[in-house]
Design a protein around this motif. Sequence first.
Motif, PDB file in Angstrom:
ATOM      1  N   CYS A 137      45.195 -19.600  88.727  1.00  0.00           N
ATOM      2  CA  CYS A 137      45.273 -21.050  88.442  1.00  0.00           C
ATOM      3  C   CYS A 137      46.617 -21.431  87.857  1.00  0.00           C
ATOM      4  CB  CYS A 137      44.141 -21.470  87.506  1.00  0.00           C
ATOM      5  SG  CYS A 137      42.546 -21.351  88.312  1.00  0.00           S
ATOM      6  N   ASN A 184      45.678 -16.088  86.134  1.00  0.00           N
ATOM      7  CA  ASN A 184      46.877 -15.790  86.923  1.00  0.00           C
ATOM      8  C   ASN A 184      46.916 -16.650  88.182  1.00  0.00           C
ATOM      9  OD1 ASN A 184      48.520 -13.062  88.508  1.00  0.00           O
ATOM     10  ND2 ASN A 184      49.267 -14.059  86.696  1.00  0.00           N
ATOM     11  N   VAL A 221      40.984 -26.049  80.442  1.00  0.00           N
ATOM     12  CA  VAL A 221      40.221 -24.799  80.575  1.00  0.00           C
ATOM     13  C   VAL A 221      41.027 -23.678  79.913  1.00  0.00           C
ATOM     14  CG1 VAL A 221      39.260 -23.114  82.197  1.00  0.00           C
ATOM     15  CG2 VAL A 221      39.172 -25.565  82.741  1.00  0.00           C
ATOM     16  N   PHE A 274      52.018  -5.080  85.186  1.00  0.00           N
ATOM     17  CA  PHE A 274      51.754  -6.373  84.537  1.00  0.00           C
ATOM     18  C   PHE A 274      51.927  -6.236  83.019  1.00  0.00           C
ATOM     19  CE2 PHE A 274      49.490 -10.072  83.245  1.00  0.00           C
ATOM     20  CZ  PHE A 274      49.216 -10.872  84.339  1.00  0.00           C
ATOM     21  N   ALA A 275      52.905  -6.912  82.451  1.00  0.00           N
ATOM     22  CA  ALA A 275      53.051  -7.108  81.000  1.00  0.00           C
ATOM     23  C   ALA A 275      52.758  -5.845  80.182  1.00  0.00           C
ATOM     24  CB  ALA A 275      52.148  -8.267  80.562  1.00  0.00           C
ATOM     25  N   THR A 286      43.507 -12.919  82.461  1.00  0.00           N
ATOM     26  CA  THR A 286      42.478 -12.826  83.501  1.00  0.00           C
ATOM     27  C   THR A 286      43.087 -13.065  84.881  1.00  0.00           C
ATOM     28  OG1 THR A 286      41.943 -15.180  83.390  1.00  0.00           O
ATOM     29  CG2 THR A 286      40.731 -13.700  81.886  1.00  0.00           C
ATOM     30  N   LYS A 308      58.008  -4.420  92.226  1.00  0.00           N
ATOM     31  CA  LYS A 308      58.348  -5.547  91.340  1.00  0.00           C
ATOM     32  C   LYS A 308      59.683  -5.250  90.689  1.00  0.00           C
ATOM     33  CE  LYS A 308      56.786  -7.750  86.994  1.00  0.00           C
ATOM     34  NZ  LYS A 308      55.678  -7.862  86.027  1.00  0.00           N
ATOM     35  N   ASP A 322      51.817 -11.809  89.223  1.00  0.00           N
ATOM     36  CA  ASP A 322      51.777 -10.457  89.788  1.00  0.00           C
ATOM     37  C   ASP A 322      50.581 -10.175  90.681  1.00  0.00           C
ATOM     38  OD1 ASP A 322      53.997  -8.742  89.277  1.00  0.00           O
ATOM     39  OD2 ASP A 322      53.597  -8.999  87.153  1.00  0.00           O
ATOM     40  N   ALA A 343      41.001 -19.525  79.341  1.00  0.00           N
ATOM     41  CA  ALA A 343      40.407 -18.199  79.621  1.00  0.00           C
ATOM     42  C   ALA A 343      41.021 -17.226  78.607  1.00  0.00           C
ATOM     43  CB  ALA A 343      40.658 -17.806  81.064  1.00  0.00           C
ATOM     44  N   GLY A 344      42.014 -16.412  79.031  1.00  0.00           N
ATOM     45  CA  GLY A 344      42.661 -15.505  78.072  1.00  0.00           C
ATOM     46  C   GLY A 344      43.652 -16.207  77.161  1.00  0.00           C
ATOM     47  N   GLY A 345      44.157 -17.352  77.607  1.00  0.00           N
ATOM     48  CA  GLY A 345      45.093 -18.144  76.797  1.00  0.00           C
ATOM     49  C   GLY A 345      46.532 -17.657  76.835  1.00  0.00           C
ATOM     50  N   THR A 346      46.843 -16.623  77.646  1.00  0.00           N
ATOM     51  CA  THR A 346      48.205 -16.072  77.613  1.00  0.00           C
ATOM     52  C   THR A 346      49.224 -16.951  78.336  1.00  0.00           C
ATOM     53  OG1 THR A 346      47.841 -14.691  79.575  1.00  0.00           O
ATOM     54  CG2 THR A 346      47.370 -13.685  77.426  1.00  0.00           C
ATOM     55  N   ASP A 347      48.766 -17.902  79.121  1.00  0.00           N
ATOM     56  CA  ASP A 347      49.647 -18.952  79.646  1.00  0.00           C
ATOM     57  C   ASP A 347      49.448 -20.248  78.863  1.00  0.00           C
ATOM     58  OD1 ASP A 347      51.165 -17.802  81.775  1.00  0.00           O
ATOM     59  OD2 ASP A 347      49.369 -17.783  83.010  1.00  0.00           O
ATOM     60  N   VAL A 348      48.205 -20.612  78.600  1.00  0.00           N
ATOM     61  CA  VAL A 348      47.929 -21.906  77.952  1.00  0.00           C
ATOM     62  C   VAL A 348      48.625 -21.986  76.590  1.00  0.00           C
ATOM     63  CG1 VAL A 348      46.124 -23.290  76.845  1.00  0.00           C
ATOM     64  CG2 VAL A 348      45.733 -22.374  79.120  1.00  0.00           C
ATOM     65  N   LEU A 355      37.553 -22.136  88.869  1.00  0.00           N
ATOM     66  CA  LEU A 355      37.676 -21.002  89.778  1.00  0.00           C
ATOM     67  C   LEU A 355      36.666 -19.971  89.284  1.00  0.00           C
ATOM     68  CD1 LEU A 355      40.784 -19.680  91.367  1.00  0.00           C
ATOM     69  CD2 LEU A 355      39.332 -18.015  90.293  1.00  0.00           C
TER      70      LEU A 355
HETATM   71  C1  LIG Z   1      54.268 -11.865  76.957  1.00  0.00           C
HETATM   72  C2  LIG Z   1      53.692 -12.286  78.305  1.00  0.00           C
HETATM   73  C3  LIG Z   1      53.896 -11.461  79.401  1.00  0.00           C
HETATM   74  C4  LIG Z   1      53.389 -11.814  80.650  1.00  0.00           C
HETATM   75  N1  LIG Z   1      53.622 -10.982  81.698  1.00  0.00           N
HETATM   76  C5  LIG Z   1      53.117 -11.294  82.916  1.00  0.00           C
HETATM   77  C6  LIG Z   1      53.328 -10.427  84.014  1.00  0.00           C
HETATM   78  O1  LIG Z   1      53.908  -9.330  83.913  1.00  0.00           O
HETATM   79  N2  LIG Z   1      52.845 -10.819  85.226  1.00  0.00           N
HETATM   80  C7  LIG Z   1      52.178 -12.002  85.388  1.00  0.00           C
HETATM   81  O2  LIG Z   1      51.764 -12.301  86.511  1.00  0.00           O
HETATM   82  N3  LIG Z   1      51.953 -12.844  84.353  1.00  0.00           N
HETATM   83  C8  LIG Z   1      52.411 -12.521  83.113  1.00  0.00           C
HETATM   84  N4  LIG Z   1      52.190 -13.366  82.063  1.00  0.00           N
HETATM   85  C9  LIG Z   1      51.472 -14.637  82.286  1.00  0.00           C
HETATM   86  C10 LIG Z   1      49.951 -14.580  81.987  1.00  0.00           C
HETATM   87  O3  LIG Z   1      49.622 -13.488  81.167  1.00  0.00           O
HETATM   88  C11 LIG Z   1      49.128 -14.492  83.289  1.00  0.00           C
HETATM   89  O4  LIG Z   1      49.408 -15.559  84.156  1.00  0.00           O
HETATM   90  C12 LIG Z   1      47.612 -14.406  83.020  1.00  0.00           C
HETATM   91  O5  LIG Z   1      46.952 -13.838  84.136  1.00  0.00           O
HETATM   92  C13 LIG Z   1      46.950 -15.744  82.694  1.00  0.00           C
HETATM   93  O6  LIG Z   1      45.571 -15.513  82.464  1.00  0.00           O
HETATM   94  P1  LIG Z   1      44.822 -16.139  81.206  1.00  0.00           P
HETATM   95  O7  LIG Z   1      43.406 -15.734  81.296  1.00  0.00           O
HETATM   96  O8  LIG Z   1      45.524 -15.791  79.939  1.00  0.00           O
HETATM   97  O9  LIG Z   1      44.993 -17.676  81.534  1.00  0.00           O
HETATM   98  P2  LIG Z   1      44.984 -18.943  80.580  1.00  0.00           P
HETATM   99  O10 LIG Z   1      46.247 -19.007  79.809  1.00  0.00           O
HETATM  100  O11 LIG Z   1      43.713 -19.038  79.808  1.00  0.00           O
HETATM  101  O12 LIG Z   1      44.966 -20.061  81.711  1.00  0.00           O
HETATM  102  C14 LIG Z   1      46.043 -20.203  82.653  1.00  0.00           C
HETATM  103  C15 LIG Z   1      45.803 -21.480  83.474  1.00  0.00           C
HETATM  104  O13 LIG Z   1      44.683 -21.325  84.323  1.00  0.00           O
HETATM  105  C16 LIG Z   1      43.643 -22.262  83.998  1.00  0.00           C
HETATM  106  N5  LIG Z   1      42.405 -21.493  84.133  1.00  0.00           N
HETATM  107  C17 LIG Z   1      42.151 -20.260  83.630  1.00  0.00           C
HETATM  108  N6  LIG Z   1      40.964 -19.802  84.083  1.00  0.00           N
HETATM  109  C18 LIG Z   1      40.463 -20.761  84.894  1.00  0.00           C
HETATM  110  C19 LIG Z   1      39.261 -20.858  85.680  1.00  0.00           C
HETATM  111  N7  LIG Z   1      38.368 -19.874  85.738  1.00  0.00           N
HETATM  112  N8  LIG Z   1      39.072 -21.989  86.393  1.00  0.00           N
HETATM  113  C20 LIG Z   1      39.982 -22.984  86.357  1.00  0.00           C
HETATM  114  N9  LIG Z   1      41.128 -22.944  85.649  1.00  0.00           N
HETATM  115  C21 LIG Z   1      41.365 -21.839  84.924  1.00  0.00           C
HETATM  116  C22 LIG Z   1      43.961 -22.757  82.597  1.00  0.00           C
HETATM  117  O14 LIG Z   1      43.491 -24.054  82.372  1.00  0.00           O
HETATM  118  C23 LIG Z   1      45.503 -22.714  82.630  1.00  0.00           C
HETATM  119  O15 LIG Z   1      46.014 -23.827  83.313  1.00  0.00           O
HETATM  120  C24 LIG Z   1      52.669 -13.032  80.801  1.00  0.00           C
HETATM  121  C25 LIG Z   1      52.426 -13.850  79.679  1.00  0.00           C
HETATM  122  C26 LIG Z   1      52.921 -13.484  78.450  1.00  0.00           C
HETATM  123  C27 LIG Z   1      52.657 -14.369  77.266  1.00  0.00           C
END
Ligand SMILES: Cc1cc2nc3c(=O)[nH]c(=O)nc-3n(C[C@H](O)[C@H](O)[C@H](O)COP(=O)(O)OP(=O)(O)OC[C@H]3O[C@@H](n4cnc5c(N)ncnc54)[C@H](O)[C@@H]3O)c2cc1C
Length: 288
Positions: A115, A113, A27, A99-100, A109, A187, A122, A29-34, A169
């Motif tokens: 999942c 955060n 899955v 946050f970031a 998203t 924090k 955060d 979403a924003g891809g910032t973890d994936v 989710l």
């Molecule tokens: C430079 C940088 C700085 C960051 N700083 C912070 C920070 O200050 N604080 C913090 O908490 N995090 C931080 N992060 C981590 C990240 O940005 C967060 O965890 C963010 O909220 C992930 O959301 P996303 O939509 O990008 O998730 P994704 O990368 O798209 O997905 C994350 C995970 O959740 C799963 N997923 C996503 N949506 C769903 C859904 N609806 N149902 C089921 N599974 C799902 C995906 O399969 C994956 O396993 C940072 C990341 C980077 C790269």
Amino acid sequence: MDAIQRYVAPVSLDEAAEILRAGNVTVLAGGTDVMPQTQAGRLRFQPVLMNVRRVPELRGIALEGAVVRIGALVTITELLESPLVRERLNLLWQSCDHFASDQIRNAATIGGNLCNASPAGDTLVPLLVLDAQVVLAGKPNGTLATRRLPLAGFLTGPGRTLRAAHELLTAVEIALPPAGFDSEYFKFGTRPALDIAAISIGLGAVREGRVLRDVRVAFGAVAPTPVRAPRVEAALEGRIADDAAIEAALEAAADEIHPISDIRASDWYRREMVRNMLQRMLCDVREG
Ligand SMILES: Cc1cc2nc3c(=O)[nH]c(=O)nc-3n(C[C@H](O)[C@H](O)[C@H](O)COP(=O)(O)OP(=O)(O)OC[C@H]3O[C@@H](n4cnc5c(N)ncnc54)[C@H](O)[C@@H]3O)c2cc1C
């Protein structure tokens, strides 16, 4: 990087759940973890990459009766721009303000955060303080079924949750805190900006005169998951935040956290930070 055989972008929850039911799906979403995790080799792409950003059921922030529903796709920027979140769920708003960077906030998203389930995530500490529930939906038997879980039970370890592989989710639900609920998010990271928490603290309570009621405390990055701190809460509940109550709360906190040493901080440093920062927050309560 593992080969992605198929990219899909469903336009309804039903369609997304059907794709998940077939299995072998990552899955997105924003891809910032994936994206960083796959590039670092910590996460393997499944053959099917499912972008959920076009699923309308995962969007929106709405007050439904006395419950705020936040769709899984709501970004950190959208949370910061929401008057409802700022006014009624201020602890969550404060955590987004830590946050970031703007670029990450625009993509990241709340669902991602949750999942990703980082002990340092955060939004998790405020959502624990706010007694949030997560909403999961899937089609295990061909019919769309929804279930709700308290966030505290949903998080099971670093990167681990009770979400089944066939579930998405869809939302987080938060009952409005009682009138007069005042809260603060702290924090600490090792860099002044753009850092993941080395420790975080969420504290909320209603003040009746000088007496604290409905005290809620949670810690991040000091245990395998963010945790509520029931013994700290009990040490403060129904009391004035005087020296004795503060000391009792600090002693309870030392028992309730189980920090590890990693690249961000040693376990000793995390313990010291929790003690000192919780003390500072409680002294602010006493003086406020
Ligand atoms: C430079 C940088 C700085 C960051 N700083 C912070 C920070 O200050 N604080 C913090 O908490 N995090 C931080 N992060 C981590 C990240 O940005 C967060 O965890 C963010 O909220 C992930 O959301 P996303 O939509 O990008 O998730 P994704 O990368 O798209 O997905 C994350 C995970 O959740 C799963 N997923 C996503 N949506 C769903 C859904 N609806 N149902 C089921 N599974 C799902 C995906 O399969 C994956 O396993 C940072 C990341 C980077 C790269």
